[in-house]
Design a protein around this motif. Sequence first.
Motif, mmCIF file in Angstrom:
data_model
loop_
_atom_site.group_PDB
_atom_site.id
_atom_site.type_symbol
_atom_site.label_atom_id
_atom_site.label_comp_id
_atom_site.label_asym_id
_atom_site.label_seq_id
_atom_site.Cartn_x
_atom_site.Cartn_y
_atom_site.Cartn_z
ATOM 1 N N SER A 35 36.859 32.386 36.173
ATOM 2 C CA SER A 35 36.074 32.187 37.393
ATOM 3 C C SER A 35 35.403 33.498 37.775
ATOM 4 C CB SER A 35 36.954 31.681 38.534
ATOM 5 O OG SER A 35 37.973 32.615 38.848
ATOM 6 N N TYR A 36 34.239 33.387 38.406
ATOM 7 C CA TYR A 36 33.468 34.574 38.748
ATOM 8 C C TYR A 36 34.137 35.384 39.854
ATOM 9 C CZ TYR A 36 29.423 33.572 35.862
ATOM 10 O OH TYR A 36 28.592 33.368 34.804
ATOM 11 N N GLU A 37 34.072 36.678 39.681
ATOM 12 C CA GLU A 37 34.635 37.556 40.693
ATOM 13 C C GLU A 37 33.871 37.438 42.012
ATOM 14 O OE1 GLU A 37 36.239 42.145 41.099
ATOM 15 O OE2 GLU A 37 35.188 41.488 39.300
ATOM 16 N N ASP A 38 32.573 37.232 41.935
ATOM 17 C CA ASP A 38 31.773 37.054 43.149
ATOM 18 C C ASP A 38 31.449 35.579 43.345
ATOM 19 O OD1 ASP A 38 30.065 36.807 40.992
ATOM 20 O OD2 ASP A 38 28.424 37.929 41.913
ATOM 21 N N SER A 39 32.477 34.739 43.312
ATOM 22 C CA SER A 39 32.282 33.286 43.354
ATOM 23 C C SER A 39 31.542 32.857 44.619
ATOM 24 C CB SER A 39 33.626 32.562 43.237
ATOM 25 O OG SER A 39 34.562 33.103 44.146
ATOM 26 N N LYS A 40 30.627 31.909 44.426
ATOM 27 C CA LYS A 40 29.801 31.392 45.527
ATOM 28 C C LYS A 40 30.412 30.146 46.158
ATOM 29 C CE LYS A 40 26.504 34.394 44.566
ATOM 30 N NZ LYS A 40 27.131 35.017 43.389
ATOM 31 N N SER A 41 31.441 29.581 45.519
ATOM 32 C CA SER A 41 32.084 28.379 46.025
ATOM 33 C C SER A 41 33.582 28.497 45.797
ATOM 34 C CB SER A 41 31.526 27.135 45.319
ATOM 35 O OG SER A 41 31.680 27.243 43.922
ATOM 36 N N SER A 42 34.331 27.529 46.286
ATOM 37 C CA SER A 42 35.791 27.635 46.219
ATOM 38 C C SER A 42 36.443 26.388 45.622
ATOM 39 C CB SER A 42 36.351 27.895 47.618
ATOM 40 O OG SER A 42 35.864 26.926 48.537
ATOM 41 N N PRO A 43 36.071 26.017 44.391
ATOM 42 C CA PRO A 43 36.754 24.882 43.760
ATOM 43 C C PRO A 43 38.177 25.242 43.366
ATOM 44 C CG PRO A 43 35.336 25.968 42.175
ATOM 45 C CD PRO A 43 35.086 26.634 43.496
ATOM 46 N N LYS A 44 39.029 24.220 43.256
ATOM 47 C CA LYS A 44 40.381 24.418 42.760
ATOM 48 C C LYS A 44 40.432 24.086 41.276
ATOM 49 C CE LYS A 44 42.471 23.150 47.185
ATOM 50 N NZ LYS A 44 43.344 22.163 47.884
ATOM 51 N N ALA A 45 41.233 24.815 40.540
ATOM 52 C CA ALA A 45 41.494 24.510 39.129
ATOM 53 C C ALA A 45 42.989 24.259 39.020
ATOM 54 C CB ALA A 45 41.061 25.668 38.241
ATOM 55 N N PRO A 88 34.206 29.591 14.063
ATOM 56 C CA PRO A 88 34.158 30.680 15.033
ATOM 57 C C PRO A 88 33.740 30.180 16.412
ATOM 58 C CG PRO A 88 32.160 30.680 13.720
ATOM 59 C CD PRO A 88 33.060 29.622 13.131
ATOM 60 N N GLY A 89 33.782 31.093 17.392
ATOM 61 C CA GLY A 89 33.396 30.725 18.742
ATOM 62 C C GLY A 89 34.207 31.487 19.757
ATOM 63 N N HIS A 90 34.078 31.054 21.015
ATOM 64 C CA HIS A 90 34.745 31.735 22.120
ATOM 65 C C HIS A 90 35.987 30.994 22.596
ATOM 66 C CE1 HIS A 90 30.752 33.936 23.344
ATOM 67 N NE2 HIS A 90 31.120 34.167 22.087
ATOM 68 N N GLY A 91 36.402 29.965 21.837
ATOM 69 C CA GLY A 91 37.622 29.260 22.173
ATOM 70 C C GLY A 91 37.384 28.016 23.004
ATOM 71 N N ILE A 92 38.450 27.553 23.668
ATOM 72 C CA ILE A 92 38.400 26.372 24.532
ATOM 73 C C ILE A 92 38.522 26.871 25.961
ATOM 74 C CG2 ILE A 92 39.559 24.226 25.179
ATOM 75 C CD1 ILE A 92 40.481 23.996 22.248
ATOM 76 N N SER A 93 37.469 26.698 26.751
ATOM 77 C CA SER A 93 37.371 27.366 28.048
ATOM 78 C C SER A 93 37.209 26.391 29.195
ATOM 79 C CB SER A 93 36.178 28.328 28.067
ATOM 80 O OG SER A 93 36.354 29.391 27.164
ATOM 81 N N VAL A 94 37.806 26.742 30.311
ATOM 82 C CA VAL A 94 37.506 26.106 31.589
ATOM 83 C C VAL A 94 36.691 27.111 32.389
ATOM 84 C CG1 VAL A 94 38.446 25.187 33.735
ATOM 85 C CG2 VAL A 94 39.607 24.736 31.557
ATOM 86 N N GLY A 95 35.513 26.704 32.823
ATOM 87 C CA GLY A 95 34.632 27.609 33.553
ATOM 88 C C GLY A 95 33.420 28.004 32.710
ATOM 89 N N SER A 96 32.627 28.854 33.260
ATOM 90 C CA SER A 96 32.969 29.691 34.414
ATOM 91 C C SER A 96 32.882 28.891 35.714
ATOM 92 C CB SER A 96 32.021 30.878 34.499
ATOM 93 O OG SER A 96 31.971 31.561 33.273
ATOM 94 N N LEU A 97 33.842 29.150 36.631
ATOM 95 C CA LEU A 97 33.881 28.458 37.911
ATOM 96 C C LEU A 97 33.424 29.391 39.023
ATOM 97 C CD1 LEU A 97 37.347 26.685 37.532
ATOM 98 C CD2 LEU A 97 35.086 25.805 36.905
ATOM 99 N N GLY A 98 32.815 28.803 40.039
ATOM 100 C CA GLY A 98 32.418 29.559 41.216
ATOM 101 C C GLY A 98 31.061 30.209 41.148
ATOM 102 N N ARG A 99 30.303 29.934 40.125
ATOM 103 C CA ARG A 99 28.995 30.589 39.997
ATOM 104 C C ARG A 99 27.993 30.049 41.014
ATOM 105 N NH1 ARG A 99 25.405 31.372 34.430
ATOM 106 N NH2 ARG A 99 23.520 32.140 35.435
ATOM 107 N N TYR A 100 28.087 28.739 41.302
ATOM 108 C CA TYR A 100 27.118 28.097 42.187
ATOM 109 C C TYR A 100 27.800 27.560 43.440
ATOM 110 C CZ TYR A 100 24.380 28.214 37.882
ATOM 111 O OH TYR A 100 23.739 28.614 36.739
ATOM 112 N N LYS A 101 27.024 27.271 44.461
ATOM 113 C CA LYS A 101 27.544 26.695 45.699
ATOM 114 C C LYS A 101 27.986 25.247 45.476
ATOM 115 C CE LYS A 101 24.677 29.512 48.796
ATOM 116 N NZ LYS A 101 23.649 29.480 49.865
ATOM 117 N N ASP A 102 28.962 24.814 46.269
ATOM 118 C CA ASP A 102 29.371 23.404 46.326
ATOM 119 C C ASP A 102 29.938 22.873 45.009
ATOM 120 O OD1 ASP A 102 28.457 23.290 49.014
ATOM 121 O OD2 ASP A 102 26.421 22.945 48.287
#
Length: 415
Positions: A298-308, A259-273
């Motif tokens: 990625s977070y709706e209120d992302s604090k940074s702007s990384p590319k995926a 079991p589990g939540h799958g294979i995930s990328v993220g969460s992205l954008g939570r922190y600065k830089d």
Amino acid sequence: MAPSNVAMTVVAAAVALLLLAPARATKAPETAYTLPAGGPPSVPAGPLDIVQLGAKGDGKTDSTQAILKAWKNACDATGTQKIVIPPGNYLTGAMELKGPCKSSIIIRLDGNLLGTGDLSAYKKNWIEVQNVENFAINGHGTLDGQGPLVWKQNECQKSYNCKILPNSLVLDFVKNAQIRGITLLNSKFFHMNIFASENVLVDKVTITAPGNSPNTDGIHVGDSTNVTISGATIGTGDDCVSIGPGSKTIRIHGVRCGPGHGISVGSLGRYKDEKDVEDVKVTDCTLVGTSNGLRIKSYEDSKSSPKATKFLYEGVTMDNVSFPIIIDQKYCPNNICVKSGASKVAVSDVIFRNIHGTSNTPEAITLNCANNLPCQGVQLVNVDIKYNKSNNKTMAVCKNAAGKSIGLAKELACL
């Protein structure tokens, strides 16, 4: 969460490690992982068998200092040194296995290490390998975090600023490492956290915790390059594998998740830089009964702007998976973020190819991209996922996503 380069041939590196690795090692991954021979080993300052240093495998006696002493003896030597943890149950507190070391170090884990339930015994993590080059753990033993003793103290579902419980095995600023054959059980928080590391192979490990255990991610990768996870069996209360910011050239192959939540990328954008995530391949994996499948969030209120960017998901089997394919640029767990609707995380060049199986919800495909920053270059190719219950048809829900659908049933071809 950088030491000098080691000059040698790949052949010599492979021979040095295979002499000490379990017989069931798999074929070499895409990237090379070196553990140099380093010449003949020097005589260490003392024993490398932890029992000879006073450890007792009775499950009660604190064996922390014996393991730390074995590490120092190995680290101060040269060549390739092997620390031995024989059969038995060895109770320990936090252990910082620090480098740089003069030697290449292999820990042969045939016994079981037990992480004490006394949280005052930890500064941060349980077993933390830091600033080490050319390192391996192999064997048939177990790292048992004894999470059930402390899970009730986890408050991260309620607050961003929660106290983080100890991760079980952490590689910080490690170069050229192999973790092979061992079991990680019931971590207090993440089972394995690979941070700011390079050239890491995790092969044929087993990671197990109850499906309702909090934040017990199997393997988390962040700010790391050339990480391969192959042949693993992972069942936890959170992501089987999670890939965080700054991760590049990540290969996940032949993993069984659930079991589990799958294979995930993220969460992205939570922190600065936060840094970009790039070049991720997930191939020939099976997900069974997970609450999500293949997910980029990625977070709706992302604090940074990384590319995926540059993702390939191929040859993945879904068995009774809820929400098998997800890109979610409006991730907001437990409504603890600000719902602005203006993401800063750009998602592009994502291919889902030859994905088949069953979904536990009608929504087999969810592309929930941001109004202000639509997903670009998404491809759905030969995706065949069917809702496994009656009275409802399989569907795809796609918002603000640009790309193409090839070889899909009409109800799934939303691009």
